[in-house]
Enzyme design. Structure first.
Site, mmCIF file in Angstrom:
data_model
loop_
_atom_site.group_PDB
_atom_site.id
_atom_site.type_symbol
_atom_site.label_atom_id
_atom_site.label_comp_id
_atom_site.label_asym_id
_atom_site.label_seq_id
_atom_site.Cartn_x
_atom_site.Cartn_y
_atom_site.Cartn_z
ATOM 1 N N ARG A 129 0.808 -1.237 0.000
ATOM 2 C CA ARG A 129 0.000 0.000 0.000
ATOM 3 C C ARG A 129 0.828 1.268 0.000
ATOM 4 O O ARG A 129 0.305 2.338 -0.263
ATOM 5 C CB ARG A 129 -0.944 0.008 1.211
ATOM 6 C CG ARG A 129 -0.206 0.035 2.538
ATOM 7 C CD ARG A 129 -1.139 -0.242 3.713
ATOM 8 N NE ARG A 129 -0.430 -0.164 4.990
ATOM 9 C CZ ARG A 129 0.371 -1.109 5.465
ATOM 10 N NH1 ARG A 129 0.570 -2.217 4.787
ATOM 11 N NH2 ARG A 129 0.971 -0.951 6.629
ATOM 12 N N CYS B 40 -6.365 -1.034 13.743
ATOM 13 C CA CYS B 40 -5.499 -1.080 12.564
ATOM 14 C C CYS B 40 -4.460 -2.194 12.662
ATOM 15 O O CYS B 40 -3.966 -2.688 11.663
ATOM 16 C CB CYS B 40 -4.841 0.268 12.321
ATOM 17 S SG CYS B 40 -3.807 0.793 13.680
#
Ligand SMILES: [Zn+2]
Length: 329
Positions: free
Chosen positions: A58, A175
């Site tokens: 990412r 997260c």
């Protein structure tokens, strides 16, 4: 320049201005890429972390070689961005933003962009922004979901109008365990940079003023205009408790089984430390920016400013005791 609402004049303004990007993980890397390709004059990038292979899914600014060398993200970002657009003055600074250094690191920039992975730092940015009347753009993502909003002091709601505290954000706790998809961070960074470019190019009248939330998995998008809180702690009562350092700093690292230790005002000679540690621990490596060694099951990474990241635990006490033992108390 051909896009009429931006135009030649907007482009010229962008090329003469600057921004500071706080954090260069997934959203930060995508935002930096867009700003540097877009021709901003100067970009300062602040980041406390180093590149790992698991980031590459990412964090679109980094390569396998950056991960192999464990380069600090601020260093790898500066190098890679300069190869993208050599006209831009890119300045990567390896640092963790704290109440003690935030004013120095942010001062002189007309815009702050959020690339952080935690709400303590976002509340610190929000304090600085309101106190000094400097706009910032909030951006966050986890899993397939993200949020972004430009905060213009005196005009829009601020982060504290929306959220009482980091705990009420509800994004951070997750997260570590639920991951984040590449597409959502790139989408949120694009929305963030679009607002930032309007501010930098003197097109603030085009700011949409909305908090946008989107989910690339469910396809749900929302856009709402938050009201200012008439009793807001920050933008009404001007209590800057994060900037004043009254709130405990954040020491866990998003997305990994690690804690960070601060040893402020401590400068380490990594070569000297390497020679000393090589006799007692295994896997000692340093690259001029950081030094790493193994104390199974832990891995410690030490930066030349004295900060360390201990991988393999979330217990600060374990991290502090290993730091005292190997680096010094
Ligand atoms: Zn507020």
């Amino acid at each position: 320049m051909l896009f009429a609402p931006f135009g030649r004049e907007g482009q010229q303004r962008l090329s003469r201005t600057s921004a500071v990007l706080v954090g260069c993980g997934a959203i930060g890397a995508a935002a930096a890429n867009l700003l540097v390709r877009g021709g901003i004059g100067r970009l300062r990038i602040l980041d406390r972390d180093f590149v790992e292979a698991s980031n590459l899914q990412r964090q679109s600014l980094f390569h396998e070689a950056d991960a192999r060398q464990s380069l600090p993200k601020a260093v790898a970002a500066e190098r890679n961005l300069q190869r993208i657009n050599s006209d831009v003055a890119v300045e990567g600074i390896v640092a963790d933003v704290t109440p003690g250094n935030a004013e120095d690191l942010f001062s002189g920039f007309p815009l702050i962009l959020d690339g952080t992975d935690n709400f303590e730092t976002r509340f610190l940015i929000n304090d600085f922004s309101i106190k000094n009347s400097i706009p910032w753009v909030y951006a966050a993502a986890v899993a397939s979901y993200g949020l972004t909003m430009a905060v213009v002091p005196g005009q829009t709601a601020c982060l504290a109008c929306l959220l009482d505290s980091p705990d009420s954000a509800g994004l951070e706790e997750t997260c570590d365990t639920i991951g984040v998809l590449g597409p959502i961070v790139n989408l949120i960074a694009s929305l963030e940079v679009a607002e930032g470019m309007k501010i930098l190019a003197g097109r603030s009248s085009a700011l949409h003023g909305h908090l946008i939330s989107c989910d690339v998995w469910s396809g749900k998008f929302q856009s709402l205009r938050p009201e200012r809180d008439p009793d807001c702690r920050v933008c009404v009562h001007r209590q800057f408790s994060y900037l004043a350092g009254e709130v405990q700093p954040h020491i866990t690292m998003c997305g990994r089984d690690s804690v960070q230790i601060h040893e402020r005002n401590r400068s380490l000679d990594l070569k000297v430390l390497e020679d000393r540690l090589a006799a007692t621990v295994s896997g000692v490596r340093q690259n001029g920016f950081l030094l790493r060694f193994l104390v199974p099951p832990y891995e410690m990474t030490v930066f030349s400013d004295g900060r360390a990241i201990l991988k393999g635990t979330k217990d600060p006490a374990v991290a502090r005791s290993l730091y005292a033992k190997y680096i010094g108390s």
